[in-house]
Design an enzyme around this catalytic site. Structure first.
Site, short mmCIF file in Angstrom:
data_model
loop_
_atom_site.label_atom_id
_atom_site.label_comp_id
_atom_site.label_asym_id
_atom_site.label_seq_id
_atom_site.Cartn_x
_atom_site.Cartn_y
_atom_site.Cartn_z
N ARG A 54 0.80 -1.23 0.00
CA ARG A 54 0.00 0.00 0.00
C ARG A 54 0.84 1.28 0.00
O ARG A 54 0.61 2.19 -0.80
CB ARG A 54 -0.92 0.03 1.25
CG ARG A 54 -2.12 -0.85 1.15
CD ARG A 54 -2.45 -1.44 2.51
NE ARG A 54 -1.47 -2.47 2.81
CZ ARG A 54 -1.63 -3.75 2.49
NH1 ARG A 54 -2.77 -4.13 1.99
NH2 ARG A 54 -0.69 -4.63 2.72
N THR A 55 1.82 1.35 0.91
CA THR A 55 2.54 2.61 1.09
C THR A 55 3.38 2.93 -0.14
O THR A 55 3.34 4.05 -0.66
CB THR A 55 3.43 2.53 2.35
OG1 THR A 55 2.62 2.02 3.43
CG2 THR A 55 3.98 3.88 2.72
N LYS A 82 26.30 -5.03 -1.01
CA LYS A 82 27.77 -5.15 -1.08
C LYS A 82 28.43 -4.49 0.10
O LYS A 82 29.64 -4.26 0.09
CB LYS A 82 28.27 -4.51 -2.38
CG LYS A 82 27.71 -5.13 -3.65
CD LYS A 82 28.21 -4.38 -4.88
CE LYS A 82 27.43 -4.72 -6.12
NZ LYS A 82 27.63 -3.75 -7.17
N ARG A 104 11.33 3.84 3.84
CA ARG A 104 10.88 2.87 4.85
C ARG A 104 12.09 2.07 5.27
O ARG A 104 12.89 1.64 4.43
CB ARG A 104 9.81 1.94 4.27
CG ARG A 104 9.51 0.76 5.21
CD ARG A 104 8.32 -0.04 4.80
NE ARG A 104 7.08 0.67 5.08
CZ ARG A 104 5.87 0.14 4.98
NH1 ARG A 104 5.75 -1.13 4.61
NH2 ARG A 104 4.80 0.83 5.25
N HIS A 132 4.80 5.83 11.66
CA HIS A 132 4.32 5.65 10.29
C HIS A 132 3.34 6.80 10.08
O HIS A 132 2.12 6.61 10.06
CB HIS A 132 3.65 4.28 10.16
CG HIS A 132 3.37 3.84 8.75
ND1 HIS A 132 3.49 4.67 7.65
CD2 HIS A 132 2.94 2.63 8.27
CE1 HIS A 132 3.16 4.00 6.56
NE2 HIS A 132 2.83 2.76 6.91
N1 CP Z 1 -0.24 -0.14 5.99
C1 CP Z 1 0.97 -0.37 5.42
O1 CP Z 1 1.99 0.26 5.75
O2 CP Z 1 0.92 -1.32 4.44
P1 CP Z 1 2.18 -1.77 3.55
O3 CP Z 1 3.15 -2.45 4.47
O4 CP Z 1 1.60 -2.67 2.49
O5 CP Z 1 2.79 -0.51 2.96
#
Ligand code: CP
Length: 315
Positions: A54-55, A82, A104, A132
């Site tokens: 999603r993100t 590496k 992320r 998040h």
């Molecule tokens: N909600 C969320 O962060 O989903 P993903 O891990 O699929 O990005």
């Protein structure tokens, strides 16, 4: 703000400004022509050191709809394999003059560290158990649209709180907007000192869900359990999985949320997740694109203003 690293530094008026702009992007995204030019001429690089559906997809779509040049770094194939450090990777990308970095990372604090080393705006797409922020913002937008307000609501966040950056960002945001937050889950999955965040803690779903307006379910995050106690999925569903009987303790018009990915039959019954009268899980996904468009638009405005101010000083 220069970056979006967490909800913690945001003032409630800034949260409201992001949600108001995101509301406008929801309308744009529902039109045949979804393009705007807020990021035209800017370069956005997405660096995901952890899996995402999603993100990552919504940040990519958000950047493209706003006219940015978007590059997804294939981190599995990068020179990190590496032995290159995160900081050296960041400095290398920084030398290519990106304007927005979306990151992320599995380690809490890694995104903050990276933001100190680059000249562009950094957006935290989830770091370890820390924050998040765009997930909490999209959840807030979903709640505001479903309930008509984002204050004085009773909201239960249920499940694996201890390992969840989604829970942490939501607790901070919902508290800032003056909601009553309850955390519901097994004591083994509650972080220590959580009561300091001004929340109520329950280990019984029926008590915790009584008369709430919003039920937010979370997945068991086994990847962050570090060899600790992992409950049996069958037993967990029996005690903490959301089913019709447990949901009946919430208000009749309570909405059901889940950030995804969902484990049906573990933290949530599939029929509840698919019940369009109660579940807003697909709306959350829709709001994710709009919120990320709004966040990047606002950061780009700040970035352009800072660069113009710098040029003024140089002239
Ligand atoms: N909600 C969320 O962060 O989903 P993903 O891990 O699929 O990005």
């Amino acid at each position: 703000q220069k970056h979006l690293l967490g909800i913690e530094p945001l003032h409630p008026t800034e949260i409201t400004a992001i949600l108001d702009l995101a509301d406008r992007y929801v309308e744009l995204n529902r039109q045949a022509n979804k393009h705007a030019d807020a990021l035209t001429g800017l370069t956005q690089i997405n660096m995901f050191f952890e899996n995402s559906t999603r993100t990552q997809a919504s940040f990519e779509l958000a950047g493209k709809r706003l006219g940015a040049d978007v590059m997804n770094m294939a981190m599995q194939a990068s020179s990190l394999k590496k032995g290159e450090t995160l900081i050296d990777t960041a400095l290398t990308l920084n030398a290519m003059h990106p304007d927005l970095l979306v990151v992320r990372h599995p380690h809490s604090g890694a995104v903050d560290l990276l933001a100190q080393k680059v000249n562009c705006a950094v957006l935290n797409a989830g770091d370890g158990r820390h924050e998040h922020p765009t997930q909490a913002l999209l959840d807030a937008l979903t709640i505001r649209r479903a309930k008509g307000r984002l204050h004085r609501l009773n909201i239960a966040i249920c499940g694996d709180i201890a390992h969840s950056r989604v829970a942490r960002s939501n607790i901070i945001l919902l508290g800032k907007m003056e909601n009553r937050v309850r955390l519901v889950g097994p004591p083994t999955l509650m972080p220590t000192g959580i009561a300091d965040f001004g929340v109520e803690v329950y280990d019984d779903m029926r008590e915790g869900l009584r008369d709430v307006d919003v039920v937010m379910m979370l997945r068991l995050q086994k990847e962050r359990m570090d060899g600790g106690f992992i409950p049996s999925e069958r037993e967990y569903f029996h005690r903490f999985g959301l089913d019709a009987e447990k949901l009946s303790f919430a208000k009749d018009d309570a909405i059901v949320m889940h950030p995804g990915p969902m484990n049906r039959g573990v933290e949530i019954d599939g029929t509840i997740a698919d019940d369009i009268n109660r579940s807003v899980i697909q709306e959350q996904v829709e709001m994710g694109v709009a919120v990320r468009m709004a966040a990047m638009d606002l950061l780009a405005r700040n970035l352009r203003a800072a660069r113009e101010a710098d040029q003024g000083v140089m002239a």
